[in-house]
Enzyme design. Structure first.
Site, PDB file in Angstrom:
ATOM      1  N   CYS A 197      14.156  -2.014  -2.889  1.00 13.45           N
ATOM      2  CA  CYS A 197      15.342  -1.671  -2.113  1.00 13.45           C
ATOM      3  C   CYS A 197      16.602  -2.356  -2.661  1.00 13.45           C
ATOM      4  O   CYS A 197      17.631  -1.702  -2.877  1.00 13.45           O
ATOM      5  CB  CYS A 197      15.110  -2.023  -0.651  1.00 13.45           C
ATOM      6  SG  CYS A 197      14.335  -3.638  -0.389  1.00 13.45           S
TER       7      CYS A 197
HETATM    8  N1  LIG Z   1      10.133  -2.457   3.731  1.00 12.25           N
HETATM    9  C1  LIG Z   1      10.982  -2.072   2.789  1.00 12.25           C
HETATM   10  O1  LIG Z   1      12.198  -1.973   3.037  1.00 12.25           O
HETATM   11  C2  LIG Z   1      10.491  -1.739   1.407  1.00 12.25           C
HETATM   12  C3  LIG Z   1      11.396  -1.153   0.515  1.00 12.25           C
HETATM   13  C4  LIG Z   1      10.967  -0.833  -0.768  1.00 12.25           C
HETATM   14  C5  LIG Z   1       9.663  -1.096  -1.140  1.00 12.25           C
HETATM   15  N2  LIG Z   1       8.798  -1.680  -0.265  1.00 12.25           N
HETATM   16  C6  LIG Z   1       7.433  -1.927  -0.720  1.00 12.25           C
HETATM   17  O2  LIG Z   1       6.581  -0.964  -0.129  1.00 12.25           O
HETATM   18  C7  LIG Z   1       5.297  -1.527   0.117  1.00 12.25           C
HETATM   19  C8  LIG Z   1       4.979  -1.381   1.605  1.00 12.25           C
HETATM   20  O3  LIG Z   1       5.962  -2.071   2.336  1.00 12.25           O
HETATM   21  P1  LIG Z   1       6.070  -2.049   3.927  1.00 12.25           P
HETATM   22  O4  LIG Z   1       7.332  -2.720   4.267  1.00 12.25           O
HETATM   23  O5  LIG Z   1       5.804  -0.677   4.407  1.00 12.25           O
HETATM   24  O6  LIG Z   1       4.839  -2.999   4.277  1.00 12.25           O
HETATM   25  P2  LIG Z   1       4.029  -3.207   5.670  1.00 12.25           P
HETATM   26  O7  LIG Z   1       4.849  -2.719   6.809  1.00 12.25           O
HETATM   27  O8  LIG Z   1       3.582  -4.615   5.662  1.00 12.25           O
HETATM   28  O9  LIG Z   1       2.749  -2.248   5.503  1.00 12.25           O
HETATM   29  C9  LIG Z   1       1.739  -2.500   4.575  1.00 12.25           C
HETATM   30  C10 LIG Z   1       0.726  -1.385   4.658  1.00 12.25           C
HETATM   31  O10 LIG Z   1      -0.294  -1.576   3.664  1.00 12.25           O
HETATM   32  C11 LIG Z   1      -1.556  -1.389   4.262  1.00 12.25           C
HETATM   33  N3  LIG Z   1      -2.577  -2.104   3.458  1.00 12.25           N
HETATM   34  C12 LIG Z   1      -2.526  -3.378   3.022  1.00 12.25           C
HETATM   35  N4  LIG Z   1      -3.597  -3.635   2.244  1.00 12.25           N
HETATM   36  C13 LIG Z   1      -4.305  -2.482   2.172  1.00 12.25           C
HETATM   37  C14 LIG Z   1      -5.511  -2.075   1.520  1.00 12.25           C
HETATM   38  N5  LIG Z   1      -6.199  -2.929   0.747  1.00 12.25           N
HETATM   39  N6  LIG Z   1      -5.950  -0.798   1.688  1.00 12.25           N
HETATM   40  C15 LIG Z   1      -5.278   0.079   2.447  1.00 12.25           C
HETATM   41  N7  LIG Z   1      -4.120  -0.238   3.089  1.00 12.25           N
HETATM   42  C16 LIG Z   1      -3.659  -1.505   2.955  1.00 12.25           C
HETATM   43  C17 LIG Z   1      -1.399  -1.883   5.681  1.00 12.25           C
HETATM   44  O11 LIG Z   1      -2.426  -1.310   6.454  1.00 12.25           O
HETATM   45  P3  LIG Z   1      -2.935  -1.956   7.857  1.00 12.25           P
HETATM   46  O12 LIG Z   1      -1.732  -2.067   8.734  1.00 12.25           O
HETATM   47  O13 LIG Z   1      -3.892  -0.922   8.336  1.00 12.25           O
HETATM   48  O14 LIG Z   1      -3.593  -3.252   7.548  1.00 12.25           O
HETATM   49  C18 LIG Z   1      -0.002  -1.311   5.992  1.00 12.25           C
HETATM   50  O15 LIG Z   1      -0.102   0.064   6.318  1.00 12.25           O
HETATM   51  C19 LIG Z   1       5.375  -2.996  -0.327  1.00 12.25           C
HETATM   52  O16 LIG Z   1       4.831  -3.112  -1.623  1.00 12.25           O
HETATM   53  C20 LIG Z   1       6.860  -3.268  -0.322  1.00 12.25           C
HETATM   54  O17 LIG Z   1       7.229  -4.276  -1.233  1.00 12.25           O
HETATM   55  C21 LIG Z   1       9.188  -1.996   1.008  1.00 12.25           C
END
Ligand SMILES: NC(=O)c1ccc[n+]([C@@H]2O[C@H](COP(=O)([O-])OP(=O)(O)OC[C@H]3O[C@@H](n4cnc5c(N)ncnc54)[C@H](OP(=O)(O)O)[C@@H]3O)[C@@H](O)[C@H]2O)c1
Length: 343
Positions: A150
């Protein structure tokens, strides 16, 4: 016929945003949603906004089962968790958009230094960096897209034209503020409401934040020379949005606004604000749009290049859908035409 897609990490914030955008996308059908601790729950139980909208149940992320059902997979997992799954899916002929940082850094040594050992090094060279404004041609053919971070999206889009045109000198200072959803859905002390709700603070300053090498990688490509960036991220008490201000010495006396206008003229999601109007996260919230502007501080010879975007849309899930549109040969704005609700 609709394209069947799967969302892995659907219980997370970027996963929920992918669901929102893909649900409204006319060419796509969401064939599966996957998670880890949430597996077995209905998605509408995890996200009440889906009551009456979806009966899908979260499943574990088994690549074989996902590949059977989906042509294209969005992987929205934490970094380090995503690479092996992406590799298993690409090996099964599926096209993958990875929202984690696992494939963003082209230099594997740099990846190791910032993130540790790579879990799919052989695949890394095939990933295309998913910033359509800079990599549109390669994205059309991509089997694997590394959707940008982001902050890098905000910083790079703010300053790219000025750097390309030689109008700004390096090193650059990137000062950026993010809403708390940037940290994902898992609660932590730093994102707990009483800790984050009424103050603002910098974190991971002076070259400590992992988005530093990603910003430098993309800016170096444009400049054709090494670029150093001093990056100061801040956490601010709002749930969505990033505001970035990029500072550098001006290398000309004017023509800065015109440079942005000329570079972004044909871009469907980049709006160059008229002189005197400054970016504000309120006006891009929920949309895939990025607002950019530049100001010249003639007194100090400094350029201030600015951008505002929604970290979960243009900073993650919307950008991923924009990349999907390119990969599938659909109009780039398909499913992404919503503007920010305001107020
Ligand atoms: N938030 C932002 O603004 C943003 C922007 C750009 C990029 N990102 C990137 O996008 C990715 C996701 O970010 P987020 O903010 O959405 O994170 P988040 O809200 O913490 O969600 C993480 C997700 O990953 C799942 N997960 C974790 N380990 C897993 C596994 N081994 N197998 C299957 N599912 C698994 C979790 O499932 P459960 O809940 O079922 O455990 C949850 O659905 C990250 O790499 C982050 O750096 C985020």
């Amino acid at each position: 016929v609709s394209l069947p897609v799967a969302i892995v990490g659907a219980s997370g914030y970027t996963g929920a945003e992918l669901f929102r955008l893909l649900h409204a996308h006319p060419e796509v059908e969401i064939a599966g949603v996957h998670g880890k601790s949430s597996a077995g729950k209905r998605l509408a139980e995890v996200y009440p906004q889906l009551a009456g909208v979806s009966e899908l149940v979260l499943e574990v992320a088994d690549p074989e089962a996902i590949a059977r059902r989906a042509e294209v997979v969005f992987s929205a997992l934490p970094h380090g968790e995503s690479a092996a799954l992406c590799e298993a899916l690409v090996a099964r002929g599926r096209r993958v958009l990875d929202l984690s940082a696992d494939f963003r850094l082209r230099d594997l040594e740099a990846h190791r230094a910032w993130y540790g050992e790579h879990h799919a090094p052989a695949l890394a060279a095939r990933a295309v960096y998913g910033l359509p404004e800079l990599h549109r041609r390669e994205l059309r053919e991509a089997a694997l897209v590394a959707v940008p971070g982001c902050y890098p999206t905000a910083a790079v889009l703010a300053v790219a034209p000025l750097l390309e045109a030689g109008l700004i000198a390096t090193p650059l200072v990137v000062d950026a503020k993010s809403g708390v959803s940037g940290a994902g859905r898992s609660p932590s002390l730093a994102t707990h409401f009483p800790e984050a709700g009424e103050g603002i603070r910098p974190y991971k300053i002076a070259g400590a934040h992992r988005h530093t090498p990603e910003i430098e990688q993309e800016l170096e490509r444009l400049a054709g020379a090494p670029v150093r960036v001093s990056f100061t991220p801040h956490l601010v008490p709002m749930s969505r949005g990033i505001l970035a201000c990029v500072y550098g010495a001006a290398r000309a006396g004017g023509g800065f606004h015109e440079c942005l206008v000329a570079r972004w003229r044909d871009e469907p999601f980049v709006s160059v604000l008229p002189p005197g109007t400054l970016p504000d996260t309120s006006f891009v919230r929920g949309s895939n749009r990025v607002h950019v502007a530049v100001a010249h501080d003639a007194r100090t010879g400094t350029l201030v290049a600015m951008s505002a975007l929604d970290n979960l849309v243009k900073g993650a899930s919307g950008q991923a859908v924009q990349c999907l549109n390119l990969m599938m040969g659909w109009p780039e704005t398909t499913g992404l035409r919503a503007i920010a609700p305001f107020p």
